[in-house]
Motif scaffolding. Structure first.
Motif, PDB file in Angstrom:
ATOM      1  N   VAL A  94       0.828  -1.212   0.000  1.00 25.71           N
ATOM      2  CA  VAL A  94       0.000   0.000   0.000  1.00 25.71           C
ATOM      3  C   VAL A  94       0.856   1.254   0.000  1.00 25.71           C
ATOM      4  N   VAL A  95       1.927   1.259   0.778  1.00 26.02           N
ATOM      5  CA  VAL A  95       2.733   2.469   0.925  1.00 26.02           C
ATOM      6  C   VAL A  95       3.370   2.896  -0.397  1.00 26.02           C
ATOM      7  N   THR A  96       3.642   1.947  -1.286  1.00 28.75           N
ATOM      8  CA  THR A  96       4.274   2.310  -2.550  1.00 28.75           C
ATOM      9  C   THR A  96       3.362   3.148  -3.430  1.00 28.75           C
ATOM     10  N   SER A  97       2.056   2.958  -3.292  1.00 29.07           N
ATOM     11  CA  SER A  97       1.144   3.753  -4.111  1.00 29.07           C
ATOM     12  C   SER A  97       0.414   4.838  -3.327  1.00 29.07           C
ATOM     13  N   ALA A  98       0.192   4.612  -2.044  1.00 31.19           N
ATOM     14  CA  ALA A  98      -0.603   5.559  -1.258  1.00 31.19           C
ATOM     15  C   ALA A  98       0.242   6.482  -0.385  1.00 31.19           C
ATOM     16  N   GLY A  99       1.476   6.103  -0.093  1.00 32.05           N
ATOM     17  CA  GLY A  99       2.321   6.900   0.790  1.00 32.05           C
ATOM     18  C   GLY A  99       2.135   6.518   2.248  1.00 32.05           C
ATOM     19  N   TYR A 100       3.050   7.001   3.066  1.00 36.01           N
ATOM     20  CA  TYR A 100       3.020   6.646   4.488  1.00 36.01           C
ATOM     21  C   TYR A 100       1.816   7.204   5.237  1.00 36.01           C
ATOM     22  N   PRO A 101       1.464   8.483   5.073  1.00 38.52           N
ATOM     23  CA  PRO A 101       0.331   8.989   5.868  1.00 38.52           C
ATOM     24  C   PRO A 101      -0.956   8.189   5.665  1.00 38.52           C
ATOM     25  N   LEU A 102      -1.307   7.923   4.416  1.00 36.17           N
ATOM     26  CA  LEU A 102      -2.536   7.182   4.158  1.00 36.17           C
ATOM     27  C   LEU A 102      -2.416   5.729   4.636  1.00 36.17           C
ATOM     28  N   THR A 103      -1.269   5.142   4.484  1.00 38.34           N
ATOM     29  CA  THR A 103      -1.066   3.774   4.963  1.00 38.34           C
ATOM     30  C   THR A 103      -1.247   3.700   6.475  1.00 38.34           C
ATOM     31  N   PHE A 104      -0.711   4.671   7.207  1.00 36.23           N
ATOM     32  CA  PHE A 104      -0.890   4.693   8.663  1.00 36.23           C
ATOM     33  C   PHE A 104      -2.366   4.868   9.026  1.00 36.23           C
ATOM     34  N   LEU A 105      -3.063   5.743   8.311  1.00 35.34           N
ATOM     35  CA  LEU A 105      -4.489   5.947   8.593  1.00 35.34           C
ATOM     36  C   LEU A 105      -5.309   4.701   8.264  1.00 35.34           C
ATOM     37  N   LEU A 106      -4.999   4.051   7.160  1.00 28.99           N
ATOM     38  CA  LEU A 106      -5.701   2.813   6.809  1.00 28.99           C
ATOM     39  C   LEU A 106      -5.446   1.721   7.844  1.00 28.99           C
ATOM     40  N   THR A 107      -4.234   1.667   8.354  1.00 35.80           N
ATOM     41  CA  THR A 107      -3.912   0.682   9.385  1.00 35.80           C
ATOM     42  C   THR A 107      -4.703   0.968  10.657  1.00 35.80           C
TER      43      THR A 107
END
Length: 122
Positions: A94-107
């Motif tokens: 996910v982080v490769t396409s969405a970036g760290y902020p969105l990945t953390f929020l999705l988690t």
């Protein structure tokens, strides 16, 4: 500390606070523009995760029949390791396409349904 609290009040009572800390910490890490938010979030997440490790293992031991400790340990450790590996793999994808902020929020969002189960468990 989580073990002591779990012994005094029961490990099930630690599920909601542990999850709340983990969710809040993960959400705070989404504020990647602030080093303090990322570090603080990681600390809060880690505290919640530690509480959950202790509480879930203690709950499993409490519910196992006498002599079932080895099976509980094997199941818990397998689930923990597979969960960590699967979560890391998914987050990496996910982080490769969405970036760290969105990945953390999705988690953080992915952990929210567990709160309903934890409330029910209490």
């Amino acid at each position: 500390m989580a073990g002591r609290l779990g012994d005094r009040r029961g490990p099930a009572r630690l599920l909601v606070p542990g999850l709340a800390l983990a969710v809040a910490g993960m959400a705070a890490m989404a504020l990647t523009g602030s080093a303090a938010a990322v570090i603080g979030g990681a600390l809060v997440f880690g505290a919640g995760f530690g509480v959950l490790q202790n509480a879930t293992l203690a709950l499993m031991y409490d519910r196992a029949p006498a002599g079932g400790e080895l099976i509980v340990s094997a199941i818990w450790n397998t689930a923990y390791d597979l969960g960590m590996a699967g979560g890391a793999l998914l987050a990496g994808l996910v982080v490769t396409s969405a970036g760290y902020p969105l990945t953390f929020l999705l988690t953080a969002a992915a952990m929210l349904p567990a709160l309903a189960l934890a409330v029910k468990e209490r």
